[in-house]
Design a protein around this motif. Structure first.
Motif, PDB file in Angstrom:
ATOM      1  N   TYR A  23      51.964  24.509 -54.435  1.00 64.73           N
ATOM      2  CA  TYR A  23      51.706  25.440 -53.342  1.00 64.73           C
ATOM      3  C   TYR A  23      52.976  26.177 -52.931  1.00 64.73           C
ATOM      4  O   TYR A  23      52.940  27.354 -52.578  1.00 64.73           O
ATOM      5  CB  TYR A  23      51.109  24.719 -52.125  1.00 64.73           C
ATOM      6  N   VAL A  24      54.084  25.472 -52.978  1.00 70.32           N
ATOM      7  CA  VAL A  24      55.374  26.079 -52.653  1.00 70.32           C
ATOM      8  C   VAL A  24      55.710  27.159 -53.682  1.00 70.32           C
ATOM      9  O   VAL A  24      56.130  28.263 -53.324  1.00 70.32           O
ATOM     10  CB  VAL A  24      56.482  24.997 -52.593  1.00 70.32           C
ATOM     11  N   VAL A  25      55.510  26.835 -54.940  1.00 67.17           N
ATOM     12  CA  VAL A  25      55.771  27.805 -56.009  1.00 67.17           C
ATOM     13  C   VAL A  25      54.887  29.036 -55.831  1.00 67.17           C
ATOM     14  O   VAL A  25      55.356  30.184 -55.931  1.00 67.17           O
ATOM     15  CB  VAL A  25      55.568  27.160 -57.398  1.00 67.17           C
ATOM     16  N   LEU A  26      53.611  28.821 -55.549  1.00 64.45           N
ATOM     17  CA  LEU A  26      52.696  29.950 -55.357  1.00 64.45           C
ATOM     18  C   LEU A  26      53.065  30.780 -54.128  1.00 64.45           C
ATOM     19  O   LEU A  26      52.919  32.010 -54.137  1.00 64.45           O
ATOM     20  CB  LEU A  26      51.257  29.461 -55.269  1.00 64.45           C
ATOM     21  N   GLY A  92      62.967  22.717 -48.678  1.00 64.40           N
ATOM     22  CA  GLY A  92      62.088  21.978 -47.762  1.00 64.40           C
ATOM     23  C   GLY A  92      60.813  21.530 -48.439  1.00 64.40           C
ATOM     24  O   GLY A  92      60.267  20.467 -48.131  1.00 64.40           O
ATOM     25  N   GLY A  93      60.351  22.334 -49.391  1.00 64.20           N
ATOM     26  CA  GLY A  93      59.128  22.002 -50.103  1.00 64.20           C
ATOM     27  C   GLY A  93      59.246  20.770 -50.979  1.00 64.20           C
ATOM     28  O   GLY A  93      58.230  20.163 -51.330  1.00 64.20           O
ATOM     29  N   SER A 100      55.798  23.348 -45.801  1.00 62.75           N
ATOM     30  CA  SER A 100      56.685  24.422 -46.261  1.00 62.75           C
ATOM     31  C   SER A 100      55.883  25.599 -46.794  1.00 62.75           C
ATOM     32  O   SER A 100      56.210  26.756 -46.500  1.00 62.75           O
ATOM     33  CB  SER A 100      57.646  23.901 -47.334  1.00 62.75           C
ATOM     34  N   ALA A 101      54.846  25.321 -47.563  1.00 64.46           N
ATOM     35  CA  ALA A 101      54.009  26.412 -48.081  1.00 64.46           C
ATOM     36  C   ALA A 101      53.326  27.147 -46.928  1.00 64.46           C
ATOM     37  O   ALA A 101      53.256  28.381 -46.922  1.00 64.46           O
ATOM     38  CB  ALA A 101      52.978  25.874 -49.069  1.00 64.46           C
ATOM     39  N   LEU A 102      52.856  26.397 -45.938  1.00 67.30           N
ATOM     40  CA  LEU A 102      52.225  27.038 -44.770  1.00 67.30           C
ATOM     41  C   LEU A 102      53.244  27.837 -43.968  1.00 67.30           C
ATOM     42  O   LEU A 102      52.960  28.953 -43.520  1.00 67.30           O
ATOM     43  CB  LEU A 102      51.549  25.984 -43.891  1.00 67.30           C
ATOM     44  N   GLY A 103      54.435  27.270 -43.785  1.00 72.92           N
ATOM     45  CA  GLY A 103      55.496  28.008 -43.093  1.00 72.92           C
ATOM     46  C   GLY A 103      55.848  29.286 -43.848  1.00 72.92           C
ATOM     47  O   GLY A 103      56.049  30.343 -43.241  1.00 72.92           O
ATOM     48  N   LEU A 139      60.312  26.075 -41.990  1.00 69.70           N
ATOM     49  CA  LEU A 139      61.104  25.914 -43.213  1.00 69.70           C
ATOM     50  C   LEU A 139      62.483  25.339 -42.906  1.00 69.70           C
ATOM     51  O   LEU A 139      62.991  24.493 -43.651  1.00 69.70           O
ATOM     52  CB  LEU A 139      61.224  27.251 -43.941  1.00 69.70           C
ATOM     53  N   LEU A 140      63.098  25.789 -41.831  1.00 66.42           N
ATOM     54  CA  LEU A 140      64.398  25.256 -41.431  1.00 66.42           C
ATOM     55  C   LEU A 140      64.290  23.769 -41.128  1.00 66.42           C
ATOM     56  O   LEU A 140      65.137  22.974 -41.557  1.00 66.42           O
ATOM     57  CB  LEU A 140      64.924  26.020 -40.216  1.00 66.42           C
TER      58      LEU A 140
END
Length: 154
Positions: A23-26, A92-93, A100-103, A139-140
């Protein structure tokens, strides 16, 4: 889970990459689409108003010149913050992929709203996208917690 090994202060730290990291990659790919969309918008305005390269901004401070500058500024601002966004998203992911993906998605949505506001020609309307900072704060936080965990602080 996937694994990779990092050496830190002479000790070995194993970091597992959960499958949810996809999800982070996407989200990272979606952010590249955002930049491409903004770039196309600027290119269309360049053509429409006859502002040729290498001119970065129009010298006109009203009318079409100001409108072009609003388009250019929306893209430039995103580019200015993009390295920070990517670093926080991808680090963070590793520990918190879903938050992280949502952020990251909130940051992207904020940049779309920011751009749409700027594209009205009234720079004050860019504030419509200020909610995107909430995503950046997520993310921070996720990156900070990941760093603290690597250092054994918790």
């Amino acid at each position: 889970f996937s694994r990779f090994t990092a050496l830190a202060s002479g000790t070995t730290t194993v970091v597992e990459i959960p499958s949810d990291y996809g999800y982070v990659v996407l989200t990272g790919i979606a952010s590249a689409c955002l930049l491409t969309w903004q770039s196309i918008q600027v290119g269309q305005m360049r053509k429409k108003f006859g502002i040729h390269y290498p001119t970065m901004y129009s010298q006109e401070t009203s009318g079409n010149g100001q409108l072009f500058n609003c388009y250019q500024r929306a893209h430039q601002n995103t580019l200015e913050s993009y390295p920070i966004f990517l670093m926080l998203l991808f680090t963070g992911g590793l520990q918190y992929p879903i938050p992280s993906a949502l952020g990251g998605a909130v940051w992207i949505a904020g940049k779309v709203a920011y751009s749409q506001g700027y594209y009205t020609g009234d720079p004050k309307n860019r504030m419509r996208g200020s909610f995107g900072y909430l995503g950046l704060f997520v993310l921070l936080g996720s990156s900070s917690l990941f760093g603290a965990k690597l250092l054994g602080w918790y």
